[in-house]
Design a protein around this motif. Structure first.
Motif, PDB file in Angstrom:
ATOM      1  N   ASP A 186       0.977  -1.140  -0.153  1.00 38.40           N
ATOM      2  CA  ASP A 186      -0.183   0.010  -0.194  1.00 38.40           C
ATOM      3  C   ASP A 186       1.004   1.515  -0.091  1.00 38.40           C
ATOM      4  OD1 ASP A 186      -1.955   1.871   0.224  1.00 38.40           O
ATOM      5  OD2 ASP A 186      -2.685   1.222   2.333  1.00 38.40           O
ATOM      6  N   SER A 220      -0.297   4.320  -0.768  1.00 38.64           N
ATOM      7  CA  SER A 220      -1.395   5.638  -0.681  1.00 38.64           C
ATOM      8  C   SER A 220      -0.668   6.805   0.259  1.00 38.64           C
ATOM      9  CB  SER A 220      -2.604   5.132   0.137  1.00 38.64           C
ATOM     10  OG  SER A 220      -3.344   3.946  -0.419  1.00 38.64           O
ATOM     11  N   GLY A 229      -1.412   2.341  -5.096  1.00 41.31           N
ATOM     12  CA  GLY A 229      -1.928   3.398  -4.587  1.00 41.31           C
ATOM     13  C   GLY A 229      -1.278   4.785  -4.751  1.00 41.31           C
TER      14      GLY A 229
END
Length: 264
Positions: free
Chosen positions: A4, A6, A31
């Protein structure tokens, strides 16, 4: 493993095709917001459209400019001053006999393959250190250790990246910024496809078959005995950029299919 990214912004130089574009796809899928770079606006737009077709929610920015020059790097930094993940993918290659390579060609390879990454890392890494987190990846090559006799200038430039990445990793010790080199081997990129196109047409074999024959004859030490895909190379790069790779720094990470015959 779920990667991830993000909230992270990545810059991938030379990323409108081949391994670079596959890295953009991988980072976007995880992300990250990704800056896509190329020298031509239409190529950048096409690359962004291709990624968004596969990943509609991809957060992508474009930058048109030649990062093989100091001016191009300065323009990128002015437009996109923030970077958490820097992937120095930009590079040129091509066979040429050592005794026929003029000085300006040595300079072009050095400026594009080496100095582009030096300039961007020099500018982006201090901000990463201030934030306590960052990832820098230099795309080297198995040719850095297995210098091709017909591309000595290319091999030289890729060896230089190993020195820079190792030294910069040591310079950033304890900062939360990791610096690594990834060494692809023979990979089925657009450039390799173009190189093998004539043989595909002459033999009637598939590109994958011709590619495997090329590996067996030109890189017989290969363990996988085929060309890697750009996605296979990108997978290692994306992992190296992840939070999970926090204990990997100063490394020369091979995704060469076993071409380099070494224990470490």
């Amino acid at each position: 493993m779920h990667i991830d990214l993000s909230g992270k912004q990545a810059v991938v130089s030379g990323s409108t095709g081949g391994i670079g574009l596959a890295i953009v796809e991988g980072l976007a899928a995880a992300g990250a917001r990704v800056v896509v770079n190329g020298r031509h606006a239409d190529k950048v737009e096409q690359a962004i459209a291709r990624v968004r077709e596969k990943y509609p929610q991809a957060d992508l920015l474009g930058f048109v400019g030649d990062l093989g020059s100091a001016e191009g790097c300065a323009a990128l930094l002015e437009k996109h001053p923030h970077c958490d993940i820097l992937v120095n993918n930009l590079g040129v290659y091509g066979p040429q006999d050592f005794f026929e390579i003029p000085d300006d060609e040595w300079t072009r390879f050095f400026e594009t393959n080496v100095m582009s990454g030096v300039r961007l890392a020099r500018s982006y890494v201090p901000g990463m250190a201030e934030r306590g987190w960052g990832r820098v990846v230099f795309l080297s090559s198995e040719s850095a250790q297995n210098i091709p006799a017909d591309m000595i200038h290319y091999g030289f430039s890729k060896t230089a990246l190993l020195s820079i990445s190792r030294g910069l990793a040591k310079r950033m010790a304890g900062s939360g910024v990791t610096v690594n080199a990834v060494l692809p081997g023979p990979t089925l990129s657009e450039g390799v496809g173009e190189m093998l196109a004539e043989q595909v047409e002459e033999t009637g074999k598939s590109l994958e078959e011709v590619g495997a024959e090329f590996v067996r004859t030109q890189r017989p030490s290969s363990i996988i005995q085929r060309l890697a895909t750009v996605e296979e190379v990108a997978n290692l790069v994306v992992y190296t950029c992840s939070t999970q790779a926090s204990a990997t720094s100063g490394a020369a990470l091979r995704v060469d299919g076993g071409v380099i015959d070494a224990l470490v």
